[in-house]
Motif scaffolding. Structure first.
Motif, short mmCIF file in Angstrom:
data_model
loop_
_atom_site.label_atom_id
_atom_site.label_comp_id
_atom_site.label_asym_id
_atom_site.label_seq_id
_atom_site.Cartn_x
_atom_site.Cartn_y
_atom_site.Cartn_z
N LEU A 1 26.55 34.28 21.12
CA LEU A 1 27.68 33.60 21.75
C LEU A 1 29.03 34.23 21.44
O LEU A 1 30.07 33.62 21.61
N ASN A 2 29.02 35.49 21.00
CA ASN A 2 30.26 36.25 20.80
C ASN A 2 30.71 36.83 22.13
O ASN A 2 29.90 37.37 22.89
N ARG A 3 31.98 36.75 22.40
CA ARG A 3 32.54 37.32 23.65
C ARG A 3 32.65 38.83 23.49
O ARG A 3 33.24 39.30 22.52
N VAL A 4 32.06 39.57 24.44
CA VAL A 4 32.02 41.02 24.30
C VAL A 4 32.85 41.75 25.36
O VAL A 4 33.03 42.96 25.25
N GLY A 5 33.33 41.06 26.37
CA GLY A 5 34.14 41.72 27.39
C GLY A 5 34.54 40.78 28.50
O GLY A 5 33.94 39.73 28.68
N VAL A 6 35.57 41.17 29.23
CA VAL A 6 36.08 40.37 30.35
C VAL A 6 35.78 41.09 31.65
O VAL A 6 36.06 42.29 31.79
N ILE A 7 35.23 40.36 32.59
CA ILE A 7 35.01 40.90 33.95
C ILE A 7 36.29 40.62 34.73
O ILE A 7 36.69 39.47 34.92
N THR A 8 36.95 41.68 35.16
CA THR A 8 38.21 41.53 35.88
C THR A 8 37.96 41.12 37.34
O THR A 8 36.90 41.42 37.90
N PRO A 9 38.92 40.44 37.95
CA PRO A 9 38.77 40.08 39.36
C PRO A 9 38.52 41.30 40.25
O PRO A 9 37.83 41.21 41.26
N GLN A 10 39.06 42.46 39.87
CA GLN A 10 38.87 43.68 40.67
C GLN A 10 37.41 44.14 40.65
O GLN A 10 36.95 44.78 41.59
N ASN A 11 36.68 43.85 39.56
CA ASN A 11 35.28 44.27 39.46
C ASN A 11 34.31 43.26 40.06
O ASN A 11 33.15 43.57 40.24
N LEU A 12 34.78 42.04 40.33
CA LEU A 12 33.90 41.04 40.93
C LEU A 12 33.78 41.30 42.42
O LEU A 12 34.71 41.06 43.18
N VAL A 13 32.64 41.80 42.83
CA VAL A 13 32.38 42.02 44.25
C VAL A 13 32.16 40.68 44.93
O VAL A 13 32.54 40.46 46.06
#
Length: 84
Positions: A15-27
């Motif tokens: 449950l550790n946060r490892v990264g953020v998915i940016t709106p630009q990468n969300l297809v």
């Protein structure tokens, strides 16, 4: 609600946060939060995206938070598939 109002983070099995998915990468993305019930999520990412590859690993999942930091939903990846 706009995707820019949300923070989509990948979490590991501990449950550790490892990264953020940016709106630009969300297809594409679908998030269904249900009051006092199980929600669901689905994201589409570009092929080869590093966080997308992590989501394919057992135990990894997403944490979705609102602009004020409130967690909207969190859950593991159940299935992953490659679409072309």
């Amino acid at each position: 609600m706009q995707i820019e109002d949300l923070t989509v983070e990948v979490r590991d099995p501990d449950l550790n946060r490892v990264g953020v998915i940016t709106p630009q990468n969300l297809v594409g993305a679908t998030f269904v939060a249900r009051f006092n019930n199980v929600g669901s999520w689905s994201v589409q990412l570009p092929y080869g995206d590093a966080l997308g590859e992590l989501l394919r690993q057992p135990g990894y999942g997403l944490i979705l938070t609102w602009v004020n930091g409130e967690t909207i939903l969190s859950g593991p990846t159940i299935t992953a598939k490659l679409e072309q």
